[in-house]
Write a protein that holds these residues in place. Structure first.
Motif, PDB file in Angstrom:
ATOM      1  N   UNK A   1     -39.296  74.645  66.564  1.00 43.09           N
ATOM      2  CA  UNK A   1     -40.425  74.727  65.585  1.00 43.09           C
ATOM      3  C   UNK A   1     -39.701  74.610  64.057  1.00 43.09           C
TER       4      UNK A   1
ATOM      5  N   UNK B   1     -42.878  74.216  77.376  1.00 44.24           N
ATOM      6  CA  UNK B   1     -43.368  73.301  78.573  1.00 44.24           C
ATOM      7  C   UNK B   1     -42.418  72.410  79.245  1.00 44.24           C
TER       8      UNK B   1
ATOM      9  N   UNK C   1     -52.529  69.146  60.745  1.00 44.97           N
ATOM     10  CA  UNK C   1     -51.582  69.839  59.642  1.00 44.97           C
ATOM     11  C   UNK C   1     -50.280  69.913  60.029  1.00 44.97           C
TER      12      UNK C   1
ATOM     13  N   UNK D   1     -45.961  72.178  64.116  1.00 41.42           N
ATOM     14  CA  UNK D   1     -45.142  72.872  64.282  1.00 41.42           C
ATOM     15  C   UNK D   1     -45.644  73.769  65.772  1.00 41.42           C
ATOM     16  N   UNK D   2     -46.593  74.161  65.561  1.00 36.06           N
ATOM     17  CA  UNK D   2     -47.107  74.846  66.964  1.00 36.06           C
ATOM     18  C   UNK D   2     -47.075  73.991  67.975  1.00 36.06           C
ATOM     19  N   UNK D   3     -47.554  72.929  67.854  1.00 38.73           N
ATOM     20  CA  UNK D   3     -47.421  71.838  69.010  1.00 38.73           C
ATOM     21  C   UNK D   3     -45.859  71.770  69.535  1.00 38.73           C
TER      22      UNK D   3
ATOM     23  N   UNK E   1     -43.768  73.991  69.253  1.00 36.08           N
ATOM     24  CA  UNK E   1     -43.394  75.277  70.358  1.00 36.08           C
ATOM     25  C   UNK E   1     -44.068  75.014  71.601  1.00 36.08           C
ATOM     26  N   UNK E   2     -45.345  74.756  71.751  1.00 33.79           N
ATOM     27  CA  UNK E   2     -45.728  74.717  73.022  1.00 33.79           C
ATOM     28  C   UNK E   2     -45.203  73.750  73.835  1.00 33.79           C
TER      29      UNK E   2
ATOM     30  N   UNK F   1     -48.849  63.114  67.788  1.00 39.01           N
ATOM     31  CA  UNK F   1     -49.216  64.206  67.002  1.00 39.01           C
ATOM     32  C   UNK F   1     -47.675  64.890  67.087  1.00 39.01           C
TER      33      UNK F   1
ATOM     34  N   UNK G   1     -50.102  72.917  62.305  1.00 39.97           N
ATOM     35  CA  UNK G   1     -50.511  72.629  63.571  1.00 39.97           C
ATOM     36  C   UNK G   1     -49.344  72.059  64.293  1.00 39.97           C
TER      37      UNK G   1
ATOM     38  N   UNK H   1     -48.300  64.727  72.717  1.00 39.11           N
ATOM     39  CA  UNK H   1     -49.561  64.977  72.387  1.00 39.11           C
ATOM     40  C   UNK H   1     -49.919  63.922  71.509  1.00 39.11           C
ATOM     41  N   UNK H   2     -50.996  63.196  71.860  1.00 40.57           N
ATOM     42  CA  UNK H   2     -51.641  62.164  71.042  1.00 40.57           C
ATOM     43  C   UNK H   2     -53.044  62.370  70.834  1.00 40.57           C
TER      44      UNK H   2
END
Ligand SMILES: Cc1cc2nc3c(=O)[nH]c(=O)nc-3n(C[C@H](O)[C@H](O)[C@H](O)COP(=O)(O)OP(=O)(O)OC[C@H]3O[C@@H](n4cnc5c(N)ncnc54)[C@H](O)[C@@H]3O)c2cc1C
Lengths: 292, 684
Positions: free
Chosen positions: A253, A279, A265, A270-272, A274-275, A195, A268, A186-187
């Motif tokens: 994460x 996926x 942040x 870390x949450x990315x 996990x997602x 990111x 954020x 994700x960028x």
């Protein structure tokens, strides 16, 4: 934005290059595609007295399977990875990554060896190597050696390579049947550094149970991160086991130690992770099952 | 009417490498200037040795150390080269020269500067309670404005929000730059500029030289967006160096310097409060604005406070309004104009509140706006003359096919007034010699292709075919006066001046030739006419945008299409109108989703490259549909303003579309990536 004076040499053999590095010590630097090094020179963040361009050394740009490995010469351009039908079919994680590194201009010049040797935690190939049991073959004044990806990335912009060592080949094992991989990034905008990015490489048995799992993370730590606990959590589990996948994603994460910056942040990112791990496992397992 | 693309593409010239920019100039013996800059956001300068220093400048010139901006309301001057304190990262401290850029940059090592770092003031919210940045000032307040009258409101709906637009760097393709040459009496400056006349005035003031000893010539200029209107320290240093060394001196800004040291726009926080009826009619508005003016009170800080708040009401009828506004100092590069320069801020703040009224009342966003439009022109309580907006908004909604599209799409709308910088007028000159016509304008193209309409208008007036007309770059020696190109003004004012000058020239030729006058005879003679055109009427115009958002496969909100409907009056060159809208849409979208300048708490720039600064690429561009409403202006050639419309109208419409698509209110620009996800991200 203009570098200070430096000498430039383009040796014809790896040995010649290694000798120059040995003789000139810390003041000499290898130049490959120049896409990370030249900006540093222009900003005067690095000011080597000698650039040893390995771009004129013949025979460093092969890309083929042999002896149980996919072998990528250090000077293979990222754009070549992206054009390879073999990679698209059998090494989708590398193929995915090669399509999201920077932009076409950078990909045309940037090399596999440079992307990995630079030791930038935001570069995309290191995480793929960590997920894929990658190995780096290097030649130095002390001879040749092979370094496992896990041992290669030692700190930010620092690798296991000695100053007078040149990375000559990057390789990954030929995957078993029923293997698949994926790289998700994700960028902000196309061409930006991640990111966060996640590489997954896995193999399953006939019952869709994971027999091998590799997970690497981009831009969420001082180096690319191998999410070992997450890998272990998936071993022996069905790829469709939602609980196991969620557990692995959470563990990945946990392995991430991002910092807050202009891309978001730490929380954020870390949450990315996990997602993207969830996926990535899904996409890799679909590919292992022969989809795409 | 949809804008047609006409076949003449003036920019072909540039993309073939035929342009001639400042950096293309090579003069015999030319030196290259490199500027040594402060690494600190705030520090006392203990000593500077080596290179050209502020003390040297002061000793050799009359007025050096005076402000380079020349704005009013200043108690502190903006030094050309700092000698006592530095107040933003990148502030010029010394300069060195070399035979080429490499050598010049190497010579930076010869300069030794001793600093004593001080704690910088970075957050405008805390600026007023912090001690003054400049010891000559009692606090950090640069400007304060109070417009309208405070009122007690009694309305069933009271809505409040705090809105914010980040600081932005103008980032034209070609950064700033100049070549200065001195022949012992005359200083000639080749400039990448929006105004040769303001450069001449600024150089004369800073160098203490009479204006008639300075000539400023515009080169092809590759974009500006506000950054090339006024004078900067580097220009004064380069001119000084040229006079001192008797050799031409070139200075070309690099991208890093641009991001650090070229004035930045936006950087405004607004507390908005609207009072409305249940039927969506807004009865009152209260606003409080806080503007990040940057390090010196010479930048945009002085005028922006009242300029933004005076425009807050936009195209609506709001009978009561009270707006307070303060511009405060921080240790950042000065505030300056960036495409729109205050207009986008006002529109974004008002439009965000209109959407809030829509959400609160449950009315459609178009309906709420419609109910607040006017059928008569009026002057708002904040002092702006406003055209009737209802008929135009109706036209725009029809053009957008809003009512049918809203059934299937996630749409956002905006409606705004463009207040062009039409006061002050503009000059033009037309000359006939050797069978050809030459045309100059006081304010000139810096990428908009103004030459196209200038030629077209002169051709129409004189009856001479365009292929016999040459458009000239602005040069202070060619025109007796002039203003500059900014604020959506040039098609109206420069165009009006070309029409007047052409008519004058034709009248002179007719007078001389009498009955023998013909187009052919006109071209055989030698004539020259200059005109300064100052319109009497106010030339505000209306614009509207619609944006459509969608969720990507990855699961994030994105903008799919941006449609504009702007009243540009008579479009002079339709292709250029469309290009202006495309480029401005890119900037408007960048502002919503990616672009900003960020500093760390200790004042270091966190966005030092063009990638970090978030410039949009072709890959992020949505479909752009450019439509124009053509209501001729009162000017002879019918033009209205355009250049800034997309940066005014696109941000609120795109923000709203994303808000509708994602079901989450957005009050700050740019929207953080984290907030653009449509799927719930896993949480601890
Ligand atoms: C605008 C931009 C965006 C970018 N975005 C991304 C991105 O999104 N993802 C990404 O992964 N990368 C990105 N990059 C970096 C890019 O991929 C570089 O090409 C890569 O980091 C370095 O490869 P190179 O061949 O250009 O190496 P160089 O720049 O030539 O060298 C980099 C470093 O590695 C050393 N080195 C190179 N080759 C060897 C070798 N064989 N043996 C030993 N040492 C060696 C050099 O001495 C130097 O220290 C971006 C670069 C730019 C300019």
């Amino acid at each position: 934005m203009n570098p200070p004076e430096f000498e430039y040499v383009a040796p014809k053999t790896v040995q010649e290059a290694v000798d120059l590095l040995k003789v000139r010590g810390e003041w000499a630097k290898v130049l490959a595609g120049g896409q990370s090094l030249i900006p540093l020179l222009k900003l005067r963040l690095a000011s080597p007295a000698l650039l040893v361009d390995i771009g004129k050394v013949p025979g460093l740009d092969y890309l083929a399977e042999s002896d149980g490995h996919l072998r990528m010469g250090a000077m293979v351009r990222v754009a070549d990875l992206n054009r390879s039908a073999l990679l698209k079919k059998k090494y989708p994680a590398i193929h995915d990554a090669s399509g999201v590194i920077a932009d076409p201009l950078v990909r045309n010049l940037g090399t596999v060896g440079g992307n990995i040797s630079h030791g930038d935690p935001a570069n995309d190939l290191p995480a793929v190597m960590l997920a894929s049991e990658g190995e780096m073959a290097a030649t130095g004044s002390g001879g040749n050696r092979v370094i496992k990806a896990e041992d290669f990335f030692t700190d930010t912009f620092t690798t296991a390579l000695a100053h007078d060592e040149i990375l000559t080949e990057v390789r990954v094992p030929v995957p078993l049947p029923r293997s698949g991989g994926a790289y998700l990034k994700v960028e902000q905008k196309v061409g930006d550094f991640a990111s966060a990015g996640v590489a997954v490489q896995l193999s399953v048995d006939r019952a869709s149970m994971c027999t091998k799992v590799g997970i690497g993370l981009t831009a969420v730590g001082p180096t690319a991160v191998k999410a070992k606990k997450a890998e272990e959590a998936m071993l022996g589990k069905q790829v469709t086991d939602r609980v196991a996948v969620a557990e692995a994603a959470a563990l990945a994460a946990d392995a991430a130690t991002p910092t807050s910056d202009i891309r978001g942040t730490a929380e954020y990112k870390k949450r990315l992770v996990r997602l993207l791990v969830a996926r990535g496992l899904k996409r890799a397992s679909e590919r292992a099952g022969g989809k795409e | 009417m949809a804008v047609e693309i006409d076949s003449e593409d003036p920019e072909r010239f540039f993309v073939r490498g035929k342009g001639r920019y400042v950096d293309d100039i090579k003069l015999e013996g030319m030196l290259h200037l490199h500027v040594v800059r402060s690494p600190y956001a705030r520090a006392r300068v203990i000593s500077v040795s080596g290179g050209i220093t502020g003390n040297e400048l002061r000793a050799s010139m009359e007025a050096v150390g005076e402000d380079a901006g020349g704005e009013e309301n200043t108690s502190v001057s903006f030094p050309v080269l700092a000698t006592e304190t530095v107040n933003y990262v990148g502030q010029p401290v010394a300069a060195v020269l070399g035979d080429d850029r490499y050598e010049a940059e190497d010579r930076a090592d010869e300069v030794d500067v001793q600093y004593e770092p001080l704690t910088p003031v970075m957050d405008p919210e805390r600026s007023l309670e912090s001690g003054p940045i400049h010891r000559q000032m009692k606090d950090n307040l640069v400007a304060e404005s109070v417009l309208g009258k405070d009122f007690k409101a009694n309305a069933p709906i009271e809505l409040e929000d705090t809105l914010r637009m980040a600081r932005m760097s103008p980032n034209p393709l070609e950064p700033r730059g100049l070549v200065a040459a001195y022949d012992g009496s005359m200083l000639t400056v080749y400039a990448s500029t929006q105004s040769v006349f303001s450069w001449r005035e600024g150089l004369a003031g800073s160098l203490g030289m009479p204006e008639d000893k300075i000539r400023v010539v515009q080169m092809d200029t590759g974009g500006a967006f506000g950054s090339k209107g006024g004078i900067y320290p580097e220009y004064v240093v380069a001119a000084h160096a040229a006079m001192k060394t008797k050799r031409p001196v070139k200075w070309i800004e690099n991208r890093y310097e641009h991001l650090m040291t070229t004035d930045q726009g936006r950087g405004v926080r607004a507390k908005m409060k609207v009072y409305a009826e249940r039927n969506g009619k807004v009865k009152g508005l209260k606003a409080d604005l806080l503007i990040d003016a940057g390090a010196y009170p010479v930048g945009g800080g002085g005028w922006v406070a009242s300029w933004i708040s005076s425009q807050l009401i936009g195209p609506y009828y709001i009978p009561k309004a009270y707006a307070t506004s303060r511009a405060v100092l921080t240790n950042k590069v000065n505030l300056g104009p960036y495409r729109g320069a205050g207009r986008p801020e006002a529109a974004f703040f008002m439009e965000r509140m209109m959407d809030k009224v829509a959400d609160e009342t449950g009315l459609d966003q178009a309906e709420v706006r419609m109910r607040n439009t006017t059928t008569k022109g009026w002057t708002t309580p904040l002092g702006r003359k406003t055209p009737p907006s209802k008929p135009f908004f109706n036209e725009a909604l029809r053009a957008f096919k809003y009512s049918s599209r809203k059934k299937k799409e996630k749409l956002g709308l905006s409606l705004f007034v463009l207040v062009p910088a039409s006061s002050g007028g503009e000059s033009a000159k037309v000359a006939v010699k050797g069978g050809r016509v030459k045309v100059w304008m006081g304010g000139n193209s810096h990428g908009q292709g103004h030459g196209l309409f200038a030629k077209m208008l002169a051709s129409k007036e004189l009856g001479v075919p365009e292929n016999l007309i040459d458009f000239q770059h602005t040069d202070t020696s060619a025109l007796s006066s002039g203003v500059g190109s900014w604020g959506s003004r040039t098609a109206m004012l420069g165009g009006g001046a070309v029409v007047e000058a052409s008519r004058k020239l034709k009248a002179a030729a007719k007078k001389k030739l009498g009955k023998r006058y013909s187009k052919a005879r006109l071209l055989e003679g030698e004539y020259e006419a200059e005109a300064f055109f100052k319109p009497k009427d106010f030339l505000n115009s209306l614009g509207a945008n619609m944006a459509s958002a969608r969720i990507t496969k990855v699961g994030m909100g994105t903008i799919d299409e941006v449609v504009s409907y702007y009243d540009v009056g008579t479009p002079l060159t339709p292709y250029m109108v469309e290009s202006q809208i495309e480029g401005g849409t890119a900037q408007g979208l960048g502002e919503v989703m990616y672009e900003q300048v960020l500093y760390s708490e200790d004042g270091q720039l966190l966005t030092p490259s063009i990638a970090d600064a978030g410039l949009i690429h072709s890959t992020e561009m949505p479909k752009v549909v450019a439509m124009t409403g053509t209501h001729r202006s009162s000017l002879k050639h019918g033009a209205k303003g355009l250049g800034e419309s997309p940066t005014i109208g696109v941000p609120p419409a795109a923000t709203r579309a994303l808000e509708v698509a994602l079901g989450r209110r957005f009050s700050y620009l740019p929207i953080e990536q984290e907030k653009l996800w449509a799927v719930e991200l896993p949480k601890e």
